[in-house]
Design an enzyme around this catalytic site. Structure first.
Site, short mmCIF file in Angstrom:
data_model
loop_
_atom_site.label_atom_id
_atom_site.label_comp_id
_atom_site.label_asym_id
_atom_site.label_seq_id
_atom_site.Cartn_x
_atom_site.Cartn_y
_atom_site.Cartn_z
N ASP A 99 27.65 125.15 5.56
CA ASP A 99 27.06 126.41 5.97
C ASP A 99 27.00 127.30 4.73
O ASP A 99 27.96 127.32 3.96
CB ASP A 99 27.92 127.09 7.06
CG ASP A 99 27.17 128.22 7.77
OD1 ASP A 99 26.76 129.18 7.09
OD2 ASP A 99 27.00 128.14 9.00
N SER A 159 20.92 122.46 18.96
CA SER A 159 20.46 123.72 18.35
C SER A 159 18.98 123.97 18.59
O SER A 159 18.60 124.65 19.52
CB SER A 159 20.77 123.73 16.86
OG SER A 159 22.16 123.91 16.65
N ARG A 160 18.13 123.43 17.73
CA ARG A 160 16.69 123.57 17.85
C ARG A 160 16.04 122.23 17.55
O ARG A 160 16.46 121.52 16.62
CB ARG A 160 16.16 124.65 16.91
CG ARG A 160 16.46 126.08 17.35
CD ARG A 160 15.69 126.44 18.61
NE ARG A 160 15.93 127.81 19.08
CZ ARG A 160 16.82 128.15 19.99
NH1 ARG A 160 17.60 127.20 20.52
NH2 ARG A 160 16.95 129.41 20.38
N GLU A 197 9.41 120.59 23.12
CA GLU A 197 10.02 120.74 24.45
C GLU A 197 9.31 121.74 25.35
O GLU A 197 9.43 121.68 26.57
CB GLU A 197 11.49 121.13 24.33
CG GLU A 197 11.75 122.53 23.79
CD GLU A 197 13.25 122.85 23.79
OE1 GLU A 197 13.63 123.79 24.49
OE2 GLU A 197 14.01 122.16 23.10
N HIS A 244 17.58 120.92 27.47
CA HIS A 244 18.01 122.26 27.06
C HIS A 244 19.02 122.81 28.08
O HIS A 244 18.91 123.94 28.58
CB HIS A 244 16.82 123.21 26.91
CG HIS A 244 17.03 124.23 25.84
ND1 HIS A 244 16.21 124.35 24.74
CD2 HIS A 244 17.98 125.17 25.68
CE1 HIS A 244 16.65 125.33 23.96
NE2 HIS A 244 17.73 125.84 24.52
#
Length: 334
Positions: free
Chosen positions: A176, A235-236, A265, A297
């Site tokens: 990160d 996450s995405r 999605e 999701h």
């Protein structure tokens, strides 16, 4: 004050109406997602705010229409905002808020559930037993204890996931740009991205989607992983190049994949398509793999998370309409 909800499901109505008892807003719920196809249907000067979700498309065109219709506030009932043209929001003088941390544990726990399911094949065992097949052939997994886990993104969700996996006795590596000092004190080692993915037996993605990290997992980075690694993404969807990961599954470069998000999605998730023919070849291919687990999701979907989403969203809207700052300053984006 009236708020118009898009992509509204029965559970949205349930939790928002309960939370609204403290505010007294007028709420109207539309099942359709927000996009250019529907923005013009909003009656002018009827609503002061719209409340949207992850797959609503707030393009410059849509935001211009919202401003012309008298909308003053856009409330995202989610943390991510990659579906919003922030420059357009500023240009038209709208306010934008989100829910930065509704329940990190909900998403983190779902990531763990996906990992355990893929590893110990409990979904396959369940189906076998229902057919009176008690064979263990093909159900072998591995111990998580002492495995090396790579966590990409250590915000609130990533940090919650790290702490859970430390409880399994895993060695946790993290990447990160902003290192978490609390996690470092717990023994989590921060390394460059390429070093994390090359050392990890399991890689879990917990970062927002930006232009810089779109397709973070691609043909090149997949080759940089341990052969037989496991990837989890809650996450995405566009953090993963779907076509590249399909090839990696086919050639055995990765052992299994668990995704709660998918880059296309918005055409699929939150809908009952059981009676339809799905024309998306990539998702059909993924579903066909025995070592792939897809959920729609669902990671955020707990009672605690939904209650917090409703409470935080309405609290932020109430503050912004009075030109005040919400209690969580991270909730305001524009």
């Amino acid at each position: 004050m009236k708020i118009l909800f898009f992509s509204a499901k029965p559970y949205d109505r349930q939790f928002f109406e309960k939370s609204n008892e403290s505010y007294g807003f007028e709420l109207e719920f539309w099942e359709t997602h927000l996009g250019p196809h529907i923005a013009d249907a909003i009656k002018k000067d009827t609503f002061e705010a719209v409340c949207v979700f992850v797959n609503d498309k707030l393009t410059a065109e849509v935001i211009a229409v919202l401003a012309e219709k008298g909308i003053k506030i856009i409330a995202l009932r989610c943390a991510g905002f990659n579906n919003v043209d922030l420059d357009a929001v500023k240009k038209h003088g709208l306010r934008l808020c989100r829910v930065p941390a509704y329940s990190p544990q909900a998403v983190a726990e779902h990531a763990v559930a996906m990992l355990l399911t893929l590893n110990r094949k409990t979904h396959k065992a369940y189906n076998r037993i229902r057919e009176q097949n008690f064979s263990l052939n093909g159900l072998m997994g591995f111990n998580l204890y002492r495995k090396t886990l790579g966590v990409i993104g250590t915000g609130k969700i990533g940090a919650a996931f790290c702490k859970i996996m430390l409880g399994f006795g895993c060695k946790v590596l993290a990447f990160d740009p902003y290192e978490n000092e609390e996690l470092k004190k717990l023994g989590i080692n921060y390394l460059p991205f390429n070093e994390v993915i090359s050392a990890a037996d399991i890689i879990s993605l917990h970062c927002p989607l930006t232009e810089e990290n779109r397709y973070l997992i691609n043909a090149e980075t997949l080759l940089g992983m341990k052969k037989g690694a496991v990837i989890i993404n809650t996450s995405r969807g566009a953090l993963i190049n779907t076509k590249d990961v399909i090839e990696a599954l086919k050639n055995g470069q990765i052992a299994s994949l668990g995704i709660d998000v998918y880059e296309q999605e918005e055409k699929l998730f939150f809908k009952d398509l059981s009676g339809s023919i799905i024309g998306d070849d990539d998702i059909q291919r993924l579903i066909s793999f025995p070592n792939v687990l897809v959920t729609g999701h669902q990671a955020f979907f707990t009672e605690e998370a939904l209650a917090e989403i409703a409470s935080s969203t309405l609290s932020s809207v109430a503050a912004l309409i009075k030109d005040e700052n919400p209690s969580d300053k991270n909730a305001v984006l524009v």
